[in-house]
Each structure stands twice: as structure tokens, then as C-alpha cells.
Design an enzyme around this catalytic site. Structure first.
Site, PDB file in Angstrom:
ATOM      1  N   ASP A  69       0.870  -1.161   0.000  1.00 42.91           N
ATOM      2  CA  ASP A  69       0.000   0.000   0.000  1.00 42.91           C
ATOM      3  C   ASP A  69       0.914   1.220   0.000  1.00 42.91           C
ATOM      4  O   ASP A  69       1.921   1.254   0.717  1.00 42.91           O
ATOM      5  CB  ASP A  69      -0.915   0.005   1.234  1.00 42.91           C
ATOM      6  CG  ASP A  69      -2.208   0.762   0.964  1.00 42.91           C
ATOM      7  OD1 ASP A  69      -2.820   0.525  -0.095  1.00 42.91           O
ATOM      8  OD2 ASP A  69      -2.602   1.597   1.788  1.00 42.91           O
ATOM      9  N   LYS A 172      13.562   6.690 -11.092  1.00 39.15           N
ATOM     10  CA  LYS A 172      12.596   6.283 -10.062  1.00 39.15           C
ATOM     11  C   LYS A 172      13.039   4.968  -9.416  1.00 39.15           C
ATOM     12  O   LYS A 172      12.963   4.800  -8.196  1.00 39.15           O
ATOM     13  CB  LYS A 172      11.194   6.151 -10.690  1.00 39.15           C
ATOM     14  CG  LYS A 172      10.109   6.088  -9.639  1.00 39.15           C
ATOM     15  CD  LYS A 172       8.717   6.095 -10.220  1.00 39.15           C
ATOM     16  CE  LYS A 172       7.698   5.939  -9.092  1.00 39.15           C
ATOM     17  NZ  LYS A 172       6.344   5.688  -9.562  1.00 39.15           N
TER      18      LYS A 172
HETATM   19  P1  ITT Z   1      -3.535  -1.964  -5.406  1.00 43.25           P
HETATM   20  O1  ITT Z   1      -4.197  -1.605  -4.105  1.00 43.25           O
HETATM   21  O2  ITT Z   1      -4.337  -2.901  -6.251  1.00 43.25           O
HETATM   22  O3  ITT Z   1      -2.110  -2.415  -5.227  1.00 43.25           O
HETATM   23  P2  ITT Z   1      -3.806   0.878  -5.955  1.00 43.25           P
HETATM   24  O4  ITT Z   1      -3.473   1.753  -7.123  1.00 43.25           O
HETATM   25  O5  ITT Z   1      -5.198   0.940  -5.406  1.00 43.25           O
HETATM   26  O6  ITT Z   1      -3.403  -0.637  -6.310  1.00 43.25           O
HETATM   27  P3  ITT Z   1      -2.841   1.896  -3.424  1.00 43.25           P
HETATM   28  O7  ITT Z   1      -4.111   1.572  -2.743  1.00 43.25           O
HETATM   29  O8  ITT Z   1      -1.560   1.543  -2.747  1.00 43.25           O
HETATM   30  O9  ITT Z   1      -2.760   1.192  -4.846  1.00 43.25           O
HETATM   31  O10 ITT Z   1      -2.910   3.431  -3.798  1.00 43.25           O
HETATM   32  C1  ITT Z   1      -1.765   4.080  -4.034  1.00 43.25           C
HETATM   33  C2  ITT Z   1      -2.051   5.328  -4.828  1.00 43.25           C
HETATM   34  O11 ITT Z   1      -1.031   6.257  -4.462  1.00 43.25           O
HETATM   35  C3  ITT Z   1      -1.905   5.072  -6.305  1.00 43.25           C
HETATM   36  O12 ITT Z   1      -3.128   4.785  -6.941  1.00 43.25           O
HETATM   37  C4  ITT Z   1      -1.291   6.382  -6.782  1.00 43.25           C
HETATM   38  O13 ITT Z   1      -2.309   7.341  -6.953  1.00 43.25           O
HETATM   39  C5  ITT Z   1      -0.451   6.798  -5.598  1.00 43.25           C
HETATM   40  N1  ITT Z   1       0.923   6.277  -5.724  1.00 43.25           N
HETATM   41  C6  ITT Z   1       1.480   5.235  -5.067  1.00 43.25           C
HETATM   42  N2  ITT Z   1       2.732   5.019  -5.461  1.00 43.25           N
HETATM   43  C7  ITT Z   1       2.979   5.948  -6.408  1.00 43.25           C
HETATM   44  C8  ITT Z   1       4.082   6.225  -7.214  1.00 43.25           C
HETATM   45  O14 ITT Z   1       5.189   5.510  -7.163  1.00 43.25           O
HETATM   46  N3  ITT Z   1       3.989   7.243  -8.062  1.00 43.25           N
HETATM   47  C9  ITT Z   1       2.873   7.984  -8.150  1.00 43.25           C
HETATM   48  N4  ITT Z   1       1.764   7.770  -7.447  1.00 43.25           N
HETATM   49  C10 ITT Z   1       1.814   6.754  -6.570  1.00 43.25           C
END
Ligand code: ITT
Length: 193
Positions: A69, A172
Site C-alpha cells: 500500500d 525512479k
Molecule cells: P492496489 O491496491 O491494487 O495495489 P492501488 O493503485 O489501489 O493498487 P494503493 O491503494 O496503494 O494502490 O494506492 C496508491 C495510490 O497512491 C496510487 O493509486 C497512486 O495514486 C499513488 N501512488 C502510489 N505510489 C505511487 C508512485 O510511485 N507514483 C505515483 N503515485 C503513486
């Protein structure tokens, strides 16, 4: 080669993690495992949401798996969007809407310091292990770049003057929150391999 199910529906995360693990493990996404499930993320911390995702998949498959997450915490917004990063502009919001809302909410805020955080929950033989990584930077005044995903067009990591979306995967992968968390998981996996 050790197989690990990655309990995520975010293909960008899977691409980054495969590159970071340098193909040392056979990473199977939920889609590839034939699992169609939208795992709830009801908790107030990244760690609890990560645990929820990996334990749901472990209960379903009985196999070694991990989830992560992630979130962006902006100092001038008291840590928002944080754990709600994926759904900042609403439950069905996309990255463009989330980025637009973030810029809107920061219109009169001069402190643009922010930190990306990742918590990985790994389940091996039914035991859970947590790993964390952070990456500090600043929120740009306007989006720029086409690489990456999510808030990458707005995030300028410390030591650089361009966004992750412009800097691209090579940079990155060297400095990101995900890289730091994956390095820890990788080091741990080496000790039990
Ligand atoms: P899963 O839960 O299925 O893994 P998700 O996209 O819903 O996928 P998260 O709940 O962890 O993932 O939400 C993380 C959000 O934070 C993601 O959708 C992006 O908007 C942001 N985020 C996380 N890591 C990032 C990154 O490396 N670069 C840019 N935005 C990021």
C-alpha cells in the site's frame, strides 16, 4: 525460481517491482493468477491496508504472496491524501482528477514538501513480514511528464528539479519509496532462500 503472487491490481506497481527485483522471482499478478477481486482498503494506515490485501490473497490461495500500500503525504495538507491517495477525488477517481484536486487544494499553500511512502506486506509460509520505504520531495506547481503513474507528474524528488514522470523509470527505480521497500524485502528473501 521462487513464485510470489503480487496482491495488486495496479500494473504500474507490478512493472516497477519486477524491474526492481531484477527477475530474481517469478512475480504473478492477480490477473495472471486468474483472481478477479477488488480487495477493500478500509484502514487508516498503509500497513494495515497492505496486511489486509496480502492476507485476503493468502487465505484464498494458501500461497506465498505480497502486497503493498502506498501513498503521498503532503506536509502543507497535514498528510493528505495519505492513505486515501488512490481515491482522493472520489471512489472512482483517476490520476488526472486526483492530481487536479491536489493542485487545487494547494493553491494558497507555500509549503510544498511531500513524501511518498510504501509499506509491503509479505506472507511466506503463513507468516507476515512488513517492509517500508519513503522518498521525500516537493509538489510541482503544474503537472509535467508522461512516465510513471498516479502523482508522478507532480512529484519532484529531492536532489532533482524535474518530476518522476519526466525523470522516468531509471531514476525512479534508483531512489523511490518502492525501491527502498523492495530492497528490504529482497534482502529478507535472500536470507531464507
Ligand atoms: P492496489 O491496491 O491494487 O495495489 P492501488 O493503485 O489501489 O493498487 P494503493 O491503494 O496503494 O494502490 O494506492 C496508491 C495510490 O497512491 C496510487 O493509486 C497512486 O495514486 C499513488 N501512488 C502510489 N505510489 C505511487 C508512485 O510511485 N507514483 C505515483 N503515485 C503513486
Amino acid at each position: 525460481m521462487k513464485q510470489l503472487i503480487f496482491a495488486s491490481n495496479n500494473r504500474h506497481k507490478a512493472d516497477e517491482i519486477r524491474a526492481l527485483l531484477n527477475n530474481r522471482f517469478d512475480i504473478i499478478t492477480l490477473k495472471e493468477a486468474g483472481i478477479e477481486i477488488d480487495i477493500p482498503e478500509p484502514h487508516e494506515t498503509l500497513a494495515k491496508n497492505a496486511s489486509e490485501k496480502s492476507s485476503v490473497i493468502f487465505q484464498l490461495t494458501g500461497k506465498d504472496c505480497f502486497s503493498e500500500d502506498s501513498g503521498l503525504e503532503v506536509e502543507g495538507l497535514n498528510g493528505a491524501p495519505g492513505v486515501k491517495s488512490a481515491r482522493y477525488a472520489g471512489d472512482t477517481s483517476d490520476a488526472t482528477q486526483n492530481n487536479a484536486l491536489l493542485l487545487h487544494n494547494m493553491k494558497n499553500i507555500s509549503n510544498r514538501n511531500a513524501v511518498f511512502k510504501t509499506v509491503i506486506s509479505l506472507i511466506i509460509d503463513g507468516n507476515e513480514y512488513l517492509f517500508e520505504g519513503t522518498c521525500s520531495g516537493k509538489i510541482a506547481l503544474t503537472p509535467s511528464g508522461t512516465g510513471g503513474f498516479g502523482y508522478d507528474p507532480l512529484f519532484i524528488p529531492d536532489g532533482y528539479d524535474q518530476t518522476f514522470a519526466i525523470l522516468g523509470l531509471d531514476v525512479k527505480s534508483a531512489i523511490s519509496h518502492r525501491k527502498k521497500a523492495v530492497d528490504q524485502m529482497n534482502a529478507f528473501l535472500k536470507t531464507i532462500a
